[in-house]
Design an enzyme around this catalytic site. Sequence first.
Site, PDB file in Angstrom:
ATOM      1  N   HIS A 261       1.655   0.646  -5.040  1.00  0.00           N
ATOM      2  CA  HIS A 261       1.981   0.288  -6.423  1.00  0.00           C
ATOM      3  C   HIS A 261       0.847  -0.620  -6.925  1.00  0.00           C
ATOM      4  CE1 HIS A 261       6.463   0.698  -5.136  1.00  0.00           C
ATOM      5  NE2 HIS A 261       6.041   1.819  -5.673  1.00  0.00           N
ATOM      6  N   VAL A 415       0.930  -4.996  -2.865  1.00  0.00           N
ATOM      7  CA  VAL A 415       1.534  -5.445  -1.612  1.00  0.00           C
ATOM      8  C   VAL A 415       2.405  -4.348  -1.000  1.00  0.00           C
ATOM      9  CG1 VAL A 415       1.481  -7.912  -2.064  1.00  0.00           C
ATOM     10  CG2 VAL A 415       3.390  -6.575  -2.915  1.00  0.00           C
ATOM     11  N   HIS A 416       2.600  -3.269  -1.707  1.00  0.00           N
ATOM     12  CA  HIS A 416       3.456  -2.187  -1.212  1.00  0.00           C
ATOM     13  C   HIS A 416       2.588  -1.020  -0.761  1.00  0.00           C
ATOM     14  CE1 HIS A 416       6.691  -3.806  -4.220  1.00  0.00           C
ATOM     15  NE2 HIS A 416       6.556  -4.570  -3.158  1.00  0.00           N
ATOM     16  N   LEU A 417       2.508  -0.811   0.540  1.00  0.00           N
ATOM     17  CA  LEU A 417       1.667   0.253   1.104  1.00  0.00           C
ATOM     18  C   LEU A 417       2.575   1.244   1.833  1.00  0.00           C
ATOM     19  CD1 LEU A 417      -0.537  -2.496   2.579  1.00  0.00           C
ATOM     20  CD2 LEU A 417      -1.483  -0.910   0.928  1.00  0.00           C
TER      21      LEU A 417
END
Lengths: 486, 143
Positions: A261, A415-417
Amino acid sequence: MTDEDTRFGTEVLVVGSGAGGAPTAALLAEAGFEVLVVEEGPLVRQGEVVPFSLAQMDRQYRAGGVTAALGLPSIAYTEGCCAGGGTEVNSGLYRRPPEEVLERWRRDHRLVDFDLAEVDEIAGEIEAELSVQAVPGAQIPASEALRRGAANLGWRHDESPRWMTYPDGPDARLGRRQSMTETFLPRAERAGARLVTGLRVDRLVLDGGRAVRAEATRTDDGRPVSIDLDHVIVAGGAIQTPALLQRSGLRRNIGRSLAVHPTVKLAARFADRVNVPDDVPVHQVKEFAPDLSFGGSASNPGLVALALSDSWDRFRDAIADWERVVVYYAAITSEGRGRVHAVPGFRDPVVTYRLTRRDKAVLGRGLSRLALVLLEAGATDVYPSYRGAPVVRTPSDLATVEATFAVGRASVMTVHLCSTVPFGEIETSATDSVGLVRGTTNVRVHDASLLPDAPGVNPQASVMAVAIRNTRRFVETLTPGRKAVT
Amino acid sequence: MSRLSPPVAPFSDQLLALDLPDLDEDRRRQVVAFVARRVDGLPSPMKAGVTVVALAVDGLGRALGRRRVVGVLGRRPLPVLGEYVRLVRSLAYAFIWETWPDTTPTGGRPVSERQRANHQASSSAHWCTTANPHASPDARVHQ
């Protein structure tokens, strides 16, 4: 040096102790399996470091938090590297996986036996385990500002619950985060699992599609360690998991479809002292979700300076007033994709990401709309984080933002992988529907890598739900005689 | 390549001198050490890339004058080199204002602090002590 220091044996090796690894370990240990959890980072108890500080980044993040996916522009990202993984360092916000996302995954990736009602039920169990709840009483002013701005515009907004317990009394800031070191890891250890920290798994040794051993290295002194195993479950996160599999010679569809994101930021100055440096806003603006979501970031003075640094020559005076300044973000659901490549000779993988033209446009639009929310909330000055940005003081200034924003000038981060080892039964799936890596008989993945795309919300609840569902399948398939996993 | 330490210190020092002229020498030295330590801990492929860029910038600095090169790079974000400047700047600023939150926008100490005894240690973390009772303020000092 004892043999125990350099050679381990276990029935199930779980690599990683975050949102995927910790629930997996707890359920397996409770089902009677011998479980060894290895974690590259240290065990750091809550309270040992200040949340969102550089000290926390030193101790609990990979590479001190300075990691980036290369591209035009490069996207900064962070990975937790400690017992509990990312659950120890994030803000504890929780979002149940949206039903439409689960349905899309089931349909488009032909997930077998992927029952939405079951996932929903598991999510309920997670919420009970982690004490997921709304903030009791008043929220921090930065959160209230976001709510107020959205409400004034008539835009959809809500409060994201958190995995927190709160003491009795009026001050919600005294809550304790129910991260993995507070919940599933102790539960795993109570059931007999062993947790070893400071141990990096370098590669799995396979014999005809079957992993027989893991080769690891102690992070303190570099000593090699060998771990004999019957089964391995890799849960190192969407960057480290594909890198480990690639180093082990497993490459089919692995590391080719990184989803994130992407996020841009701004700083907003208010008349009052709104900054609570070691907490984050829980309100989010969802008017344009899932394409666009707005929320608040950690805003200690160092992070405020960082948000102002792209146009420091014009924004710098705001740092003197940091107690009245808060950092907010606009996050998008991206159509772009990235890659993770384990490169021989390098310890860490190369990570790349390519934003699409649509992504870049949505990021610019998002920043402008976020600025509008904050003006409506009463911000006197808004400072978008890109080179050459204007100070926004009235809605008429937003036209300048839209005219001058270019993603190449912005500090883009995430931070969203997710999605580097996608599960499913289609040509591009890297594992089957329960996380078993193609071409192997005992190598499984239980983390964000499995999610077929970024879900448009904080993915950790999705990660836990999928990990628990897959663990149950694993136990049922392997040992129907063992006790039920609850 | 990844075992080499990129020569970021001279560049960081000069960039800070230009960006934050009032940052005193002692603090600047601490900031430069922090930036160098963080860059040294980068993931190995990133570190290799930063080492190449840092060597090139250092070479240019030696040939053309460090102040001149840093001045140009600091003002005009060029591809790749601009990312290097952004990396150094963001690490430095985050460290400065987290460690000494009262630092003025030009890097100086606030008047009230200058008036206090010069030997008194500066309060480096007052923001963290009230809001989080679990936090240890000492744990976040990077000196």
